[in-house]
Design a protein around this motif. Structure first.
Motif, short mmCIF file in Angstrom:
data_model
loop_
_atom_site.label_atom_id
_atom_site.label_comp_id
_atom_site.label_asym_id
_atom_site.label_seq_id
_atom_site.Cartn_x
_atom_site.Cartn_y
_atom_site.Cartn_z
N UNK A 21 0.82 -1.20 0.00
CA UNK A 21 0.00 0.00 0.00
C UNK A 21 0.86 1.24 0.00
N UNK A 22 0.21 2.37 0.32
CA UNK A 22 0.90 3.66 0.34
C UNK A 22 0.50 4.40 1.61
N UNK A 23 1.49 4.85 2.37
CA UNK A 23 1.20 5.73 3.51
C UNK A 23 0.72 7.07 2.98
N UNK A 24 -0.40 7.55 3.48
CA UNK A 24 -1.06 8.67 2.82
C UNK A 24 -1.00 10.00 3.58
N UNK A 25 -0.49 10.02 4.81
CA UNK A 25 -0.47 11.27 5.57
C UNK A 25 0.76 12.09 5.25
N UNK A 26 0.55 13.38 5.00
CA UNK A 26 1.65 14.29 4.66
C UNK A 26 2.43 14.61 5.94
N UNK A 27 3.71 14.18 5.96
CA UNK A 27 4.57 14.39 7.12
C UNK A 27 5.90 14.93 6.60
N UNK A 28 6.08 16.24 6.59
CA UNK A 28 7.26 16.83 5.95
C UNK A 28 8.58 16.44 6.59
N UNK A 29 8.56 15.92 7.82
CA UNK A 29 9.80 15.53 8.46
C UNK A 29 10.30 14.15 8.03
N UNK A 30 9.52 13.44 7.19
CA UNK A 30 9.90 12.13 6.71
C UNK A 30 10.29 12.18 5.24
#
Length: 402
Positions: free
Chosen positions: A169-178
């Motif tokens: 699958x795909x992780x969908x949450x926008x996390x700019x530190x990653x």
């Protein structure tokens, strides 16, 4: 405070063609499924917190759409070699396609505005002038081979070799530190399993005994990693192995009294952590107690007027376990995850004719304190989890209308 609102649409269709001859039965099939998940996630942290600290929760406002399409074709056949021996073989070819769209929510939030919203207005999240769209595809061919032998009319043995596939699958949450702002795919996991067992109905069908031993290997096991505070990012471990046994039985002692039992033993551990950073070879895989058992009995009484009373008592026990995979959060609240046992009982009265019945029941009779999930966030001084239900006593009345 957290708010997670989802709008999900799903569709599926399956076609099967079945056939049989004197000693051969078979099935072939096609499967199609689609799922669109539009997810809005918001969280607020009501405390003074330096956002540059490694374990500081952050204000979060994300909106994403994940589109999934699954297709599969499969075939399976069973050949009865003779009256005692049969062979089953099958294969499934699976394909999964994911497209993840990451958006900027049309409605912003701030530290002081703590009202969640179902507003789904959005525009694409742009990075270097390019909309954030992530694609991933996975496929696998998973076979099955099984042998069954009837020793006599009451006992049969079997051996099964199988593989399983769980798409990525795909992780969908926008996390700019990653990396890639957290919008990263994770691989499919596969499981290869060997199981051997015996099933029997003995003593004129009054005693049923079943035993099974299994040994399996996960490749690219999907795991949750806390790479940024308060958010689970799905990734993959390298490999883990599992082996264990199960024994269960039911004994109908007489027409009124029945006794049942079950016990199991499990050994499961990582042999390769792969690219995962939050586990090591000693990390305990959650919800995998080494030993469990259960016992129960039922007593049926028929009264002179035709009414009946059924009494049922069950007790189950589970060994120590962990509820979270991240090694940093294990062994920190051991008491909450100690082994425990639960006893439930029920007495049912049914009058002659069976038009109604009344049941008096008690669950968790010893009022055990136990936890179903959660983890110890020791960095924030928090031990959180979902606690099991306490002792409860109830009366149920059931009417049957004709």
């Amino acid at each position: 405070n957290r708010w997670d609102y989802q709008e999900i649409s799903e569709a599926s269709q399956e076609f099967q063609l079945l056939g049989n001859t004197d000693n051969l039965s078979w099935v072939v099939g096609l499967y199609y499924g689609s799922r669109d998940n539009l997810d809005k996630f918001q969280s607020w942290q009501n405390m003074e917190c330096d956002p540059m600290l490694p374990f500081c929760p952050r204000l979060s406002n994300t909106l994403a759409l994940v589109e999934t399409e699954d297709t599969a074709i499969y075939a399976q056949a069973t050949w009865d070699v003779n009256d005692k021996f049969s062979i089953t073989a099958g294969i499934r070819s699976s394909d999964e396609d994911f497209v993840a769209h990451t958006f900027t929510p049309g409605l912003a939030i701030n530290q002081n505005a703590l009202l969640p919203s179902k507003n789904m207005d959005r525009g694409y999240k742009m990075v270097d002038g390019v909309p954030m769209i992530q694609r991933a595809s996975f496929s696998a061919n998973t076979p099955l081979l099984a042998f069954r032998y009837n020793f006599n009319d009451t006992t049969m043995g079997y051996l099964t070799l199988s593989e399983g596939f769980n798409g990525g699958g795909v992780n969908r949450r926008f996390l700019p530190q990653l990396p890639n702002n957290g919008i990263v795919p994770y691989d499919a996991e596969t499981y290869e399993n060997t199981e051997i067992g015996i099933k029997s109905d003995l003593m004129d069908d009054r005693l049923r005994l079943n035993f099974a031993y299994f040994d399996g290997t996960w490749t690219s096991m999907q795991i949750c990693e806390v790479l940024t505070p308060g958010v689970c990012t799905t990734g993959n471990a390298g490999e883990s192995v599992a082996s264990g046994m199960e024994l269960e039985g039911i004994w109908q002692i007489n027409d009124a009294f029945r006794f049942n039992f079950g016990l199991s033993s499990l050994d499961i551990h990582f042999t390769d952590v792969g690219k995962a950073t939050s586990i090591d070879l000693n990390t305990v895989i959650p919800f995998s107690p080494e030993n469990t058992f259960n016992v129960g009995f039922q007593f049926d009484t028929t009264l002179d007027d035709g009414a009946s009373i059924t009494t049922r008592v069950d007790h189950g026990w589970i060994d120590d376990f962990e509820t979270f995979r991240d090694k940093r959060f294990q062994h920190m609240s051991k008491a909450a995850n100690n082994g425990y046992g639960l006893t439930n009982a029920r007495v049912i009265y049914t009058p002659a004719g069976g038009r109604w019945d009344a049941a008096l029941h008690i669950t968790n009779a010893s009022n055990e304190y136990y936890r179903l999930g959660g983890f110890s966030a020791s960095f924030a001084g928090i031990d959180q989890g979902v606690v099991g239900r306490p002792r409860e006593v109830g009366l149920t009345l059931t009417m049957r209308l004709e």
